[in-house]
Design a protein around this motif. Structure first.
Motif, short mmCIF file in Angstrom:
data_model
loop_
_atom_site.label_atom_id
_atom_site.label_comp_id
_atom_site.label_asym_id
_atom_site.label_seq_id
_atom_site.Cartn_x
_atom_site.Cartn_y
_atom_site.Cartn_z
N VAL A 47 40.70 -18.82 -53.28
CA VAL A 47 39.40 -17.94 -53.84
C VAL A 47 38.50 -16.99 -53.25
O VAL A 47 38.65 -16.23 -53.74
CB VAL A 47 38.41 -19.31 -54.40
CG1 VAL A 47 37.45 -18.08 -55.56
CG2 VAL A 47 39.18 -20.36 -55.62
N LYS A 89 39.07 -13.08 -54.36
CA LYS A 89 37.61 -12.67 -54.66
C LYS A 89 37.70 -11.17 -54.01
O LYS A 89 37.25 -10.30 -54.66
CB LYS A 89 36.60 -13.54 -53.96
CG LYS A 89 35.57 -13.46 -54.72
CD LYS A 89 34.11 -14.14 -54.34
CE LYS A 89 33.25 -14.25 -54.34
NZ LYS A 89 31.78 -15.14 -53.91
N GLU A 98 40.65 -8.67 -55.99
CA GLU A 98 39.62 -8.32 -56.77
C GLU A 98 38.64 -7.26 -56.97
O GLU A 98 37.85 -6.69 -57.69
CB GLU A 98 38.76 -9.15 -57.69
CG GLU A 98 40.12 -10.47 -58.78
CD GLU A 98 39.40 -11.46 -59.46
OE1 GLU A 98 38.46 -12.39 -59.28
OE2 GLU A 98 40.11 -11.27 -59.92
N SER A 99 37.19 -7.31 -55.60
CA SER A 99 36.18 -6.93 -55.87
C SER A 99 36.26 -5.71 -55.15
O SER A 99 35.38 -4.77 -54.41
CB SER A 99 35.41 -7.72 -55.11
OG SER A 99 35.84 -8.26 -53.76
N SER A 142 43.89 -14.00 -60.57
CA SER A 142 43.05 -14.44 -60.59
C SER A 142 42.15 -15.46 -59.99
O SER A 142 42.77 -16.33 -59.39
CB SER A 142 41.90 -14.82 -62.40
OG SER A 142 42.56 -15.65 -62.84
N GLN A 143 41.06 -15.82 -60.09
CA GLN A 143 39.88 -16.69 -59.15
C GLN A 143 40.58 -18.30 -60.14
O GLN A 143 40.58 -19.18 -59.24
CB GLN A 143 38.54 -17.09 -59.42
CG GLN A 143 38.40 -14.93 -58.32
CD GLN A 143 36.50 -15.53 -58.12
OE1 GLN A 143 36.38 -16.37 -57.51
NE2 GLN A 143 35.86 -13.84 -58.28
#
Lengths: 215, 246
Positions: free
Chosen positions: B70, B74, B77-78, B156-157
């Motif tokens: 995760v 993350k 994604e960020s 995705s998470q």
């Protein structure tokens, strides 16, 4: 940056990979406390932006590219970032900045290029750009007895609108037009209560260029 | 090397500050260990023999497979990975440091379990500590590699959590940490052989505790390590491909 990193750690990390001592001076320069135990997630948007800028400068780049640096910032954050950019500019770093904020470009930039549909429509100093094109100076005037209202063209000044007791004229030669307007007020035995002379803004010039492109 | 060590130190500290990471690396494995040690050992005293090993497998799988993907997703994604890259940090360094930091945390948890299990629950001590740590290193390497692969592959998470559960839950049930894998029906035993946890339990039992095993304990280490190498290779490929994309 990761949520749980501290500003000093972020600086240490970047500097370690560039094999240079940590640039705590940059954190100070951008108003970030190097001793702060605040984590990235706890920082305001303005503080984050200033941290990004400090990190980007860690290895003394010759050119810094800023894309909408103040977008989404509150008034205070924006003012602080403007100050940081000014200091950076004075230190001799070349800054290439993209912004939609014409006032920001006007106050921060030495040279401005206006892009219309992805092409450079005009380039120069803010003063050069605003004085080009229609380049009309705005004169806003209010007198005690409203002797100039309803407005008419006076000398080289073209009357454009009336807002409450204020009349607005546009002119090319601001000095001559102001003199003509004041003489008219004097002749009418009236007194000036408020007089403002505004040169065309970058925003107006931008809109003018967009309109010209559309037509 | 200095940059790598500095990065590792900062990552280690950041992991401690992250509540989610602390939960999966330390809190849940240790609470589960205390629960199993207190309750399960009285229900099934045989569990005591390899309590430290089975709880180490649980902690490693929990921390590595549930805990590492995760944060990696993350970071992707960020835009943290991209920010690191443009800041001059090599693309390989981020997952590598993340993995090493996870390794250290899980090594600490496993060591806590190994030291306290005989004291708290009269659990069996390994006959061969070298073999125990060798197996533990293989287990941590392979589970972290799988965690990294999930982190690199998941879009995705939520997908990462789902994929992690697909490895974690079968490991708890099929690898022999709750009850001997020999008690399982043949199809489930075969399914268990796809899991690193099964090979780790076999290696712990055979090499560290000198107990009888279903299949060769040295080969278990080798097979477990091969699964880890394969997962690490695939994760590296995926990260390298990510590094090339804008």
């Amino acid at each position: 940056m990761p949520d749980s990193i501290r500003p000093s750690e972020a600086m240490e990390l970047i500097c370690a990979w560039h094999r240079i001592p940590p640039r705590r001076d940059l954190l100070n320069m951008f108003g970030l406390d190097p001793q702060s135990r605040k984590q990235y997630r706890e920082m305001s948007t303005g503080q984050k932006r200033r941290l990004h800028l400090a990190l980007a400068l860690a290895c003394d780049p010759a050119v810094v590219i800023l894309d909408e640096p103040t977008a989404g910032l509150d008034v205070q954050g924006r003012a602080q970032l403007h100050e940081a950019i000014r200091r950076l500019r004075h230190s001799g770093v070349t800054i290439l900045m993209a912004t939609h904020d014409m006032a920001e470009a006007e106050t921060l930039c030495d040279r401005v290029a206006i892009l219309v549909r992805g092409r450079i429509a005009t380039i120069g100093t803010p003063a050069q750009i605003t004085s080009a094109g229609l380049g009309e100076t705005r004169i806003i005037l209010r007198t005690q007895k409203n002797c100039l209202l309803p407005g008419r063209d006076i000398g080289g000044a073209r009357f454009v609108r009336q807002e409450e007791d204020y009349g607005t004229w546009l002119c090319r030669d601001a000095a001559a037009s102001v003199v003509a307007l004041l003489q008219e007020v004097q002749r009418a035995g009236d007194t000036v209560e408020d007089l403002r002379v505004e040169r065309p803004s970058l925003e107006e010039r931008f809109l003018e260029l967009v309109e010209r492109d559309a037509s | 090397m200095k940059a790598l060590m500095k990065h590792l130190l900062i990552q280690f500290r950041m992991d401690i500050r992250e509540r989610g990471t602390l939960m999966t690396y330390y809190l849940i494995p240790l609470v589960f260990y205390l629960f199993i040690g207190a309750v399960f050992t009285s229900v099934n005293p045989l569990v005591k023999n390899t309590l430290a090993a089975s709880m180490a497998v649980f902690a490693a799988t929990m921390g590595a497979v549930l805990g590492t993907p995760v944060p990696v997703v993350k970071m992707r994604e960020s835009g943290v990975l991209r920010a690191y890259r443009v800041s001059g940090i090599p693309g390989w360094a981020v997952p590598f440091i993340h993995g090493i930091s996870a390794f250290l945390h899980l090594l600490i948890v496993s060591s806590i379990i190994l030291i306290t299990a005989p004291v708290f629950f009269c659990a069996g001590r390994p006959q061969d500590y070298t073999a125990f740590f060798l197996t533990l290193v293989m287990l941590l390497f392979s589970t972290i590699a799988i965690g990294m692969l999930i982190g690199a592959a998941a879009r995705s998470q939520s997908m990462a959590v789902m994929l992690s559960q697909m490895v974690f839950l079968p490991t708890v049930v099929l690898s022999g940490i709750m009850f001997p894998a020999s008690m399982l029906p043949e199809p489930l035993r075969m399914l268990g052989r796809l899991l690193v946890g099964t090979y780790a339990m076999e290696a712990f039992s055979g090499l560290a505790y000198g107990l009888a095993t279903d299949f060769s304990a040295p080969w278990s280490i080798l097979v477990g390590a091969c699964i880890g190498i394969l997962a690490a290779g695939l994760a590296m490929l995926r990260f390298r491909r990510m590094g090339k994309s804008p």
